[in-house]
Design a protein around this motif. Structure first.
Motif, mmCIF file in Angstrom:
data_model
loop_
_atom_site.group_PDB
_atom_site.id
_atom_site.type_symbol
_atom_site.label_atom_id
_atom_site.label_comp_id
_atom_site.label_asym_id
_atom_site.label_seq_id
_atom_site.Cartn_x
_atom_site.Cartn_y
_atom_site.Cartn_z
ATOM 1 N N LEU A 113 7.404 -5.714 -0.385
ATOM 2 C CA LEU A 113 6.893 -5.331 0.933
ATOM 3 C C LEU A 113 5.500 -4.726 0.827
ATOM 4 N N ALA A 114 5.248 -3.968 -0.239
ATOM 5 C CA ALA A 114 3.909 -3.407 -0.447
ATOM 6 C C ALA A 114 2.888 -4.522 -0.641
ATOM 7 N N ALA A 115 3.248 -5.533 -1.424
ATOM 8 C CA ALA A 115 2.341 -6.660 -1.637
ATOM 9 C C ALA A 115 2.121 -7.439 -0.343
ATOM 10 N N ASP A 116 3.168 -7.568 0.469
ATOM 11 C CA ASP A 116 3.023 -8.237 1.765
ATOM 12 C C ASP A 116 2.059 -7.458 2.658
ATOM 13 N N ALA A 117 2.221 -6.134 2.672
ATOM 14 C CA ALA A 117 1.344 -5.295 3.489
ATOM 15 C C ALA A 117 -0.098 -5.389 3.009
ATOM 16 N N LEU A 118 -0.284 -5.380 1.707
ATOM 17 C CA LEU A 118 -1.626 -5.510 1.137
ATOM 18 C C LEU A 118 -2.261 -6.828 1.575
ATOM 19 N N GLY A 119 -1.483 -7.902 1.496
ATOM 20 C CA GLY A 119 -2.010 -9.221 1.819
ATOM 21 C C GLY A 119 -2.328 -9.420 3.282
ATOM 22 N N THR A 120 -1.818 -8.530 4.135
ATOM 23 C CA THR A 120 -2.097 -8.634 5.570
ATOM 24 C C THR A 120 -2.945 -7.460 6.070
ATOM 25 N N GLY A 121 -3.587 -6.751 5.133
ATOM 26 C CA GLY A 121 -4.564 -5.736 5.506
ATOM 27 C C GLY A 121 -4.016 -4.375 5.869
ATOM 28 N N ARG A 122 -2.742 -4.105 5.600
ATOM 29 C CA ARG A 122 -2.155 -2.800 5.941
ATOM 30 C C ARG A 122 -2.071 -1.961 4.667
ATOM 31 N N PHE A 123 -3.211 -1.417 4.288
ATOM 32 C CA PHE A 123 -3.337 -0.795 2.976
ATOM 33 C C PHE A 123 -2.574 0.526 2.874
ATOM 34 N N GLU A 124 -2.596 1.335 3.917
ATOM 35 C CA GLU A 124 -1.874 2.610 3.864
ATOM 36 C C GLU A 124 -0.372 2.377 3.748
ATOM 37 N N LEU A 125 0.127 1.390 4.467
ATOM 38 C CA LEU A 125 1.546 1.059 4.361
ATOM 39 C C LEU A 125 1.878 0.598 2.951
ATOM 40 N N ALA A 126 1.005 -0.201 2.369
ATOM 41 C CA ALA A 126 1.233 -0.657 0.994
ATOM 42 C C ALA A 126 1.333 0.532 0.044
ATOM 43 N N GLN A 127 0.445 1.511 0.207
ATOM 44 C CA GLN A 127 0.469 2.694 -0.650
ATOM 45 C C GLN A 127 1.779 3.464 -0.489
ATOM 46 N N THR A 128 2.226 3.609 0.749
ATOM 47 C CA THR A 128 3.471 4.327 1.016
ATOM 48 C C THR A 128 4.663 3.621 0.383
ATOM 49 N N LEU A 129 4.699 2.316 0.494
ATOM 50 C CA LEU A 129 5.815 1.554 -0.063
ATOM 51 C C LEU A 129 5.824 1.600 -1.590
ATOM 52 N N LEU A 130 4.653 1.593 -2.195
ATOM 53 C CA LEU A 130 4.592 1.734 -3.652
ATOM 54 C C LEU A 130 5.142 3.091 -4.088
ATOM 55 N N ALA A 131 4.812 4.127 -3.326
ATOM 56 C CA ALA A 131 5.328 5.459 -3.649
ATOM 57 C C ALA A 131 6.848 5.507 -3.509
ATOM 58 N N ARG A 132 7.378 4.866 -2.469
ATOM 59 C CA ARG A 132 8.832 4.826 -2.291
ATOM 60 C C ARG A 132 9.496 4.084 -3.450
ATOM 61 N N SER A 133 8.858 3.015 -3.878
ATOM 62 C CA SER A 133 9.404 2.259 -5.005
ATOM 63 C C SER A 133 9.475 3.117 -6.258
ATOM 64 N N GLU A 134 8.428 3.892 -6.492
ATOM 65 C CA GLU A 134 8.426 4.757 -7.675
ATOM 66 C C GLU A 134 9.531 5.800 -7.590
ATOM 67 N N GLU A 135 9.770 6.333 -6.402
ATOM 68 C CA GLU A 135 10.851 7.306 -6.228
ATOM 69 C C GLU A 135 12.197 6.713 -6.639
#
Length: 265
Positions: A113-135
């Motif tokens: 989902l983070a990669a999908d957000a990145l690919g569609t220009g939603r960079f803050e969402l991508a960052q948030t999803l990466l953080a959730r993944s790490e958790e």
């Protein structure tokens, strides 16, 4: 070659081996589909992924994440998001994980989902999803899960690139390189070198990026990894002139299409 060797092709040291033996169950079928897609045989991979019904919600989630990753490789991020969303739905994000498989599936889905957000220009969402993944990778069930951690490092580097932050992109790519060094997957190692080459280009190190991309294209071609060869060749063309004797990215894209790339949905 035996069916148990499918893991070595999908996530191990022999990614170019072909033909492959038949899978004998759902988990091996997932390995086989991942191996086929890594070689650019998307049509065959699609058939394989449908061959067995997953025997757990975690494996069904990984199926969805896998299909999403293929769609992203082909530039279809909006379509990929549908499958990554299903991957999350299948395993949920609330409550302690039942097993390492749960952690892997949750992490894969969130990274997708983070990669999908990145690919569609939603960079803050991508960052948030990466953080959730790490958790979700914290704790005893998440240790030694090299593949989700490596994928997260790739996407973190790519996120820095699209933000124009070359030094941060290189830092994440070098972290990915360290993770790849501890894994047995040659395909993932070559992909990591590609991410690092792209990060170097973003950081203004064009000559080094071009030389690295040429090496990645050569390694990918040597091991029959057509999608990585295509991506590396595009980077070669974007950072300079492709070396003599190299196939063009247009030719490689046509080869992917002939192997069923346009049929993935």
């Amino acid at each position: 070659m035996t069916p148990s060797d499918l893991l070595d092709v999908a996530f191990g040291p022999d990614p170019g081996r072909f033909p492959l033996p038949a899978a004998t169950g759902p988990r091996e079928s997932w390995y086989r589909s991942a191996a086929l897609a890594g070689q650019g045989r998307y049509g065959a991979a699609d058939v394989e992924l449908r061959r067995y019904r997953p025997d757990s919600l975690e494996l069904e989630s990984l199926h969805a994440s896998t299909r999403a990753s293929w769609l992203r490789q082909l530039g279809r991020h909006d379509r990929a998001r549908r499958f990554d969303g299903r991957a999350v739905f299948l395993v949920g994000l609330v409550g302690p994980p039942r097993s390492r498989d749960t952690v892997e599936a949750r992490s894969d889905a969130l990274i997708g989902l983070a990669a999908d957000a990145l690919g569609t220009g939603r960079f803050e969402l991508a960052q948030t999803l990466l953080a959730r993944s790490e958790e979700h990778r914290q704790g005893p069930n998440g240790d030694r899960l090299w593949r989700p951690a490596l994928r997260a490092a790739w996407v973190s580097a790519e996120l820095a690139m699209v933000r124009g932050d070359g030094p941060t992109a290189v830092r994440h790519a070098e972290s990915a390189r360290a993770l790849a060094n501890d894994a047995d997957s040659l395909r993932h190692s070559i992909k990591t070198d590609l991410v690092l080459a792209a990060a170097l280009s973003c950081a203004g190190q064009t000559t080094r990026a071009h030389d690295s991309a040429v090496q990645v294209a050569s390694a990918a071609a040597m091991h029959g990894l057509l999608p990585l060869s295509w991506a590396a060749t595009m980077l070669c063309e974007g950072t300079g002139i492709a070396d003599a004797g190299m196939a063009t990215s247009a030719d490689l894209a046509s080869a992917i299409d002939r192997r069923g790339g346009s049929s993935i949905d």
